[in-house]
Structures are given as structure tokens and as C-alpha cells.
Write an enzyme that holds these catalytic residues in place. Structure first.
Site, PDB file in Angstrom:
ATOM      1  N   HIS A  22       0.819  -1.204   0.000  1.00  0.00           N
ATOM      2  CA  HIS A  22       0.000   0.000   0.000  1.00  0.00           C
ATOM      3  C   HIS A  22       0.858   1.261   0.000  1.00  0.00           C
ATOM      4  CE1 HIS A  22      -4.246  -1.337   1.507  1.00  0.00           C
ATOM      5  NE2 HIS A  22      -3.745  -2.188   0.629  1.00  0.00           N
ATOM      6  N   GLU A  33      -6.739  -0.491  -5.813  1.00  0.00           N
ATOM      7  CA  GLU A  33      -7.668   0.394  -5.120  1.00  0.00           C
ATOM      8  C   GLU A  33      -7.250   1.847  -5.332  1.00  0.00           C
ATOM      9  OE1 GLU A  33      -8.145  -1.182  -0.863  1.00  0.00           O
ATOM     10  OE2 GLU A  33      -6.362  -2.151  -1.674  1.00  0.00           O
TER      11      GLU A  33
END
Length: 320
Positions: free
Chosen positions: A38, A107
């Protein structure tokens, strides 16, 4: 016997501590490690998000037995797919062939840092093109590629492990399952969905690994564990169609503000009850998963969890 994994959660832990957790997880007897990839944490209360690939390099050097896996890497915006292939091959060499590259369509939370987040149909097209680039590069091809979204005039990976790095693809429905069967060596699903596993088998994935992940929160006080899970893990109760589009931690805070501690605790076993944690893992075994990684929610509890897993949890899970 299902392979039992441990999750290096970049969103709740700094880079040096992650390496130490990896060493301790190997010593405790875990079979594989997965690491989140991430740019942001989901919630500001988690407080971290180091670069997963730097951590992977250190972990590959500091461990000797345990298998490694990204969980999962998006190769369509923040990373160019040709660079993803190079990174994966390098970790494959450093780990002596212990690394699996897990890929997904990503995402907004992590990918918008380099530009606008594409529409879902566009990013699915981009993801398939990325697989068409990464697969042959990892196999040792000298690649020239021209697609609608990516150009690779010429690329070749000079350092690769003796056996090509395996690829796993995150799947949740028929289209992504088909991509996993066509381009990858394994499938990833973040919930114990036997339907996805059946679709994967029907698409040609029979006999290949199926990777899952289950969140737990072990500790001596169940109420304290429920508070920790609510503070740091309540985002997980959101649907993936929502999670894929939210742009930052503040959006996840807003979207999850009505989720109560008891709501998220229904899906995450909390406290010292060994049977409850085993039952959460058992759901994946029953659904047909071959490799399941545990996520211990809460950074302060990791040493205690690893000791408990070594002494009590892993022996029970080996019996499943």
C-alpha cells in the site's frame, strides 16, 4: 495439510519492525509470509505504510526457509508492469526461489497518488495487459509489447531465479477467475468463498494453490481486542466495490463511522478462545483453500501472538 501463513501488515507496522516480525514468524513455524503493498493505510489510526518491496528485500535476506508473497500488488498505475516483473524477479533471486508475486486490479486509495483512478472497465483492461507483460518477462522472454494502455518497446530481465517466479491473481468473480486460470499459477481470494474456488477449478485451476487470508485478534481480554479491531480493522466490513473507490484514509473513516465494535467482531475472532480462532481458519479449509495467512490485528500484540501461535495455535491448525 493447509499451509499456514503470517501477514506482515505494512499499514500497522514500521519497516524495521516488519523485518523482525518476519524473522520471528519463521522461528515460530509459519509456512509462508504475505505482505500488503500500500501507499496509504486504510485508517489513520493504523499509522504506517512503508514501501513493501524494500521490506521484502530485507526479509528475503533475513530469512531462509519461509515462503514469501506480495498480497497483493497492483501493476496498472503506481507501478508499470515491466517494473513489477523486475522487482519480482529480483526478490525471487534474493529469496532463492521462495517468492510468489500476487497481483490484483488495485484500489484508488493507493493508486491515485500518480494520477486519476481509471473506471473499473478500463482498469480491468489494464490489468489483463499487465499480466500479458509480466508473465513472459518472468519466463525469460525478450518482450516487445504494444497495447491500448501499455507500451514496452523492449524489455528483458537479466536476473531471474532458476525457476520462474509464480504468479497468483486476486479473484472475486467469473472474469477475474478466468484471468487467474489463464495467466497465473494460483488464485487469491480474501474471503472463504467456495464459489470462487469452484469457478477457478472449472476454468482450469484444479490442482493449483488457492491463497486466502483471515483476520484475528488474539489477546487475554476479549473486550480490549474488540476495541482494537474496531479502531484499526472496521474498514474491512465495507464492500469491495466501495473500498476500491475511496481515495484516502479520511474517506474510510467516514464510510465506516456507523460500523460498531460488535459488527466487526462478528467476523474477526477476538480474545483468548483458541477454538474461535481455529474455527475462523477452518472456514477457508472447508472452502478448499490450500494456503491461508493469519492477520493479527494490533501492532503491540504481535510478539504475544507469535509466541501463542507457536505454542498453541499452529499445532491445532496442523491437525485440520
Amino acid at each position: 495439510m493447509v499451509s499456514v501463513g503470517y501477514t506482515l501488515m505494512c499499514e500497522q507496522t514500521g519497516p524495521k519492525e516488519l523485518v523482525q516480525q518476519a524473522i520471528r514468524a519463521e522461528e515460530a513455524g509459519f509456512d509462508h509470509l504475505v505482505i500488503s503493498d500500500h501507499y496509504y493505510p486504510w485508517l489513520a489510526s493504523q499509522g504506517h505504510s512503508p514501501y513493501a518491496w524494500s521490506v521484502l528485500g530485507a526479509v528475503a535476506h533475513a530469512t531462509s526457509r519461509i515462503r514469501l508473497m506480495s498480497f497483493v500488488t497492483c501493476p496498472i498505475r503506481r507501478y508499470h508492469p515491466a517494473v513489477v516483473a523486475q522487482k519480482a524477479a529480483t526478490i525471487g533471486v534474493m529469496s532463492d526461489g521462495r517468492f510468489t508475486l500476487s497481483l490484483g486490479a488495485g484500489e484508488n486509495l493507493n493508486e491515485h497518488v500518480v494520477g486519476a483512478w481509471p473506471h473499473v472497465h478500463q482498469r480491468h483492461e489494464m490489468f489483463e495487459e499487465a499480466l500479458q507483460i509480466i508473465r513472459p518477462l518472468l519466463d525469460g522472454d525478450n518482450l516487445s509489447y504494444s497495447g491500448n494502455h501499455f507500451e514496452v518497446p523492449e524489455a528483458y530481465l537479466w536476473d531471474r531465479p532458476e525457476t520462474p517466479v509464480p504468479i497468483a491473481v486476486a479473484a472475486s468473480g467469473p472474469h477475474s477467475v478466468q484471468l487467474a486460470a489463464e495467466y497465473a499459477d494460483a488464485v487469491v481470494c480474501d474471503n472463504p468463498d467456495a464459489g470462487v474456488i469452484q469457478l477457478y477449478d472449472e476454468a482450469g485451476g484444479t490442482g493449483r494453490p488457492r491463497y486466502g487470508q483471515v483476520a484475528v485478534c488474539y489477546g487475554p481480554d476479549a473486550d480490549d481486542c474488540r476495541e482494537t479491531v474496531h479502531e484499526q480493522w472496521r474498514w474491512a466490513a465495507l464492500n469491495w466495490t466501495v473500498k476500491a473507490e475511496l481515495p484516502g484514509p479520511e474517506s474510510f473513516v467516514g464510510a465506516s463511522e456507523t460500523i460498531r465494535p460488535e459488527d466487526i467482531a462478528r467476523t474477526v475472532p477476538c480474545g483468548p478462545d483458541l477454538d474461535a480462532h481455529v474455527a475462523a481458519f477452518q472456514k477457508y479449509v472447508d472452502a478448499g483453500f490450500t494456503d491461508v495467512a493469519l492477520v493479527q490485528v494490533g501492532v503491540e500484540s504481535q510478539p504475544m501472538f507469535l509466541d501463542w501461535a507457536r505454542d498453541e495455535l499452529l499445532p491445532r491448525l496442523r491437525e485440520l
